[in-house]
Write a protein that holds these residues in place. Structure first.
Motif, short mmCIF file in Angstrom:
data_model
loop_
_atom_site.label_atom_id
_atom_site.label_comp_id
_atom_site.label_asym_id
_atom_site.label_seq_id
_atom_site.Cartn_x
_atom_site.Cartn_y
_atom_site.Cartn_z
N UNK A 59 59.89 21.48 15.73
CA UNK A 59 59.93 20.34 16.71
C UNK A 59 61.31 20.35 17.26
N UNK A 60 61.30 20.51 18.60
CA UNK A 60 62.74 20.35 19.31
C UNK A 60 63.19 19.03 19.32
N UNK A 61 64.59 19.07 19.68
CA UNK A 61 65.17 17.60 19.80
C UNK A 61 64.31 16.59 20.61
N UNK A 62 63.78 16.91 21.87
CA UNK A 62 63.38 16.02 22.89
C UNK A 62 62.01 15.54 22.25
N UNK A 63 61.36 16.02 21.36
CA UNK A 63 60.11 15.76 20.62
C UNK A 63 60.27 14.91 19.48
N UNK A 64 61.41 14.93 18.87
CA UNK A 64 61.66 14.33 17.40
C UNK A 64 60.97 13.11 17.40
N UNK A 65 61.22 12.09 18.41
CA UNK A 65 60.86 10.66 18.15
C UNK A 65 59.25 10.54 18.25
N UNK A 66 58.62 11.51 18.70
CA UNK A 66 57.02 11.49 18.88
C UNK A 66 56.51 11.96 17.39
N UNK A 67 57.10 12.88 16.73
CA UNK A 67 56.31 13.65 15.61
C UNK A 67 57.06 13.36 14.42
N UNK A 68 58.42 12.86 14.13
CA UNK A 68 59.12 12.56 13.05
C UNK A 68 58.24 11.85 11.95
N UNK A 69 57.48 10.52 12.41
CA UNK A 69 56.98 9.75 11.46
C UNK A 69 55.52 10.00 11.24
N UNK A 70 55.20 11.15 11.91
CA UNK A 70 53.74 11.61 11.69
C UNK A 70 53.52 12.71 10.64
N UNK A 71 54.68 13.42 10.33
CA UNK A 71 54.43 14.48 9.38
C UNK A 71 55.22 14.26 8.23
N UNK A 72 54.62 14.54 7.00
CA UNK A 72 55.39 14.73 5.75
C UNK A 72 55.27 15.68 4.97
N UNK A 73 56.29 16.26 4.27
CA UNK A 73 56.36 17.44 3.53
C UNK A 73 55.19 17.43 2.46
N UNK A 74 54.53 18.51 2.23
CA UNK A 74 53.40 18.44 1.08
C UNK A 74 51.96 17.95 1.54
N UNK A 75 51.89 17.22 2.64
CA UNK A 75 50.79 16.89 3.26
C UNK A 75 49.88 17.97 3.94
N UNK A 76 48.49 17.89 4.21
CA UNK A 76 47.72 18.77 5.02
C UNK A 76 47.28 18.01 6.26
N UNK A 77 47.51 18.80 7.57
CA UNK A 77 47.29 18.34 8.63
C UNK A 77 46.42 19.31 9.51
N UNK A 78 45.82 18.97 10.69
CA UNK A 78 45.30 19.50 11.74
C UNK A 78 46.17 19.56 12.68
N UNK A 79 46.64 20.91 13.34
CA UNK A 79 47.65 21.15 14.27
C UNK A 79 46.95 21.73 15.51
N UNK A 80 46.90 20.99 16.72
CA UNK A 80 46.22 21.60 17.83
C UNK A 80 47.15 21.47 18.98
#
Length: 450
Positions: A58-79
């Motif tokens: 996740x590059x710098x310009x998108x950090x504000x969008x995704x930082x709080x959405x993703x946590x280590x150890x969890x399972x996600x759907x990425x699309x």
């Protein structure tokens, strides 16, 4: 738009409507090296139910969008994400591709116990030592057999912790390891506890990297990209510990503790090293050197030479006072500001070409530095009797004794080496850099001792 999940190993460039289901096996940030403010990116290793792995960024310009959405150890759907070949030399996985988040990448947290929480893929010590993994992070398991005392490395604006130790595998092969900061502190605490309880220490390093010096390969943590597990009671280390007990092996912990040592023992019982040996193949530890100071540089850094070459040593305030009967603090005292450069240079005249015996240390960081290394002096003496004992111990041939005299040359081309000065990149009052042909004293920086 993709409706079903693809396997990670099937993901490739050419489209962005990929949809995968994966666990965030590891997550870490990379600093913003340009501005040195904030994070430059978030890096992840994604793992699916078939043990396919891929690095995601996740590059710098998108950090504000995704930082709080993703946590280590969890399972996600990425699309919806971009896929390309990685350009960085060190790859987090063996996947030939890497995925990048887009502004419209969709992230949804889901529950799926079918994806492993760890999925270790251990690399053998033989493979590491045979240089089979230089371009990739890897997992490794072993037990601690040797360690040094944790140390602090002081740099401008930061202090780092360093722990060096040796891992052994079930085949009794060994490999050198280095951990930094929180990783070092975590293992050091475990070593202290294990020493008290007299038990083995099984270590799992996930996403570790190699370091290489003189064609000898070791292991490092990769900033925050590495994870360390110490006796974690996971199936992998339980199985390892059982095999360790079956073969009757155990972890031998060796911690070097400081103690009172006489000056003669400290200089005569410590391994000797020459300037040439420093430049060719140094090793971690403490060493002695008989050398002459040929110049004093910035931060009370002195340039010394023995019969094999020249190197730089750092002297602390008390050592300066011992040699010239005036501390570095005295030299930079405001009352001394009116002194001319000529007078200040005279303060050091007594130690130019004076034969001295130094004891100094080499740390792991020195071995891999891309710059000229300045070694920190732990002790220095001009005691003639002790120097004679040192020569009797280490110089066995007449030629050695002749070389050890190190008589300074009178060649005018060597005039710079005879001059005593403290160098600096500061400009003088005219806006020009100080000349190194006619060096001048600019400033001395006093650093506190540990």
């Amino acid at each position: 738009m993709a409706s079903k999940y693809s396997q990670i190993d099937d993901v490739c460039p050419g489209r962005i409507d990929w949809k995968i289901k994966a666990r965030v096996l590891n997550l870490w940030t990379i600093p913003n090296f340009r501005s040195r403010i904030g994070d430059g990116s978030i890096e992840m290793i994604l793992l699916d139910d078939k043990h396919g792995r891929i690095q995601a960024t996740i590059k710098k310009d998108l950090l504000a969008i995704y930082r709080q959405q993703i946590s280590e150890g969890e399972v996600y759907s990425f699309q919806n994400f971009f896929v390309s070949e990685p350009t960085n030399k060190l790859k987090a996985t063996r996947n030939q591709y890497k995925l990048f988040f887009l502004k419209d990448t969709i992230v949804e947290k889901i529950s799926d116990e079918g994806i492993s929480k760890f999925a270790f893929n251990f690399m053998s010590f033989d493979s590491i030592l045979n240089k089979e993994n230089e371009s990739f992070m890897f997992d490794v398991i072993g037990h601690v057999v040797e360690n040094e005392k944790i140390r602090e490395i002081v740099k401008p604006n930061k202090t780092m912790k360093l722990l060096t130790f040796v891992l052994e595998d079930l085949e009794k092969k060994r490999i050198n390891c280095t951990l930094w900061n929180a990783f070092a502190e975590k293992l050091n605490e475990a070593i202290l506890d294990a020493t008290t309880l007299n038990k083995s220490i099984v270590v799992i390093l996930q996403s570790a990297v190699t370091n290489t010096f003189n064609k000898i390969h070791g292991i490092n943590n990769n900033f925050q990209g590495t994870k360390i597990f110490v006796n974690p009671n996971l199936p992998e280390d339980v199985e390892y510990s059982q095999k360790l007990n079956d073969i009757g092996s155990y972890a031998q912990i060796i911690t070097q503790l400081p103690g009172p040592v006489s000056m003669s023992d400290e200089f005569l019982l410590t391994k000797r090293i020459t300037v040439k040996e420093l430049s060719i193949s140094p090793e971690v530890g403490f060493f002695t050197m008989l050398a002459r100071i040929i110049e004093v540089e910035f931060k009370m850094q002195v340039r010394v030479r023995d019969r094999t070459g020249t190197t730089s040593l750092m002297l602390f305030d008390r050592m300066v006072k011992l040699l010239i009967d005036k501390s570095a603090t005295d030299l930079i005292n405001p009352s001394n500001k009116e002194k001319s450069n000529k007078n200040l240079l005279a303060e050091f005249e007594a130690i130019i070409d004076k034969e001295l015996l130094f004891k100094f240390g080499i740390i792991e960081e020195d071995l891999f530095s891309d710059w000229d290394v300045t070694y920190t002096v732990k002790r220095v003496t001009s005691d003639e009797g002790l120097i004679k004992q040192f020569k009797d111990k280490h110089f066995t041939r007449d030629t050695d004794r002749e070389d050890s005299d190190m008589t300074p040359t009178t060649d005018k081309s060597n005039k710079r080496k005879r001059a005593m000065y403290i160098s600096s990149d500061d400009e003088d009052d005219t806006g020009e850099k100080p000349s190194k042909v006619h060096p001048r004293l600019v400033k001395i920086k006093v650093e506190k001792e540990d």
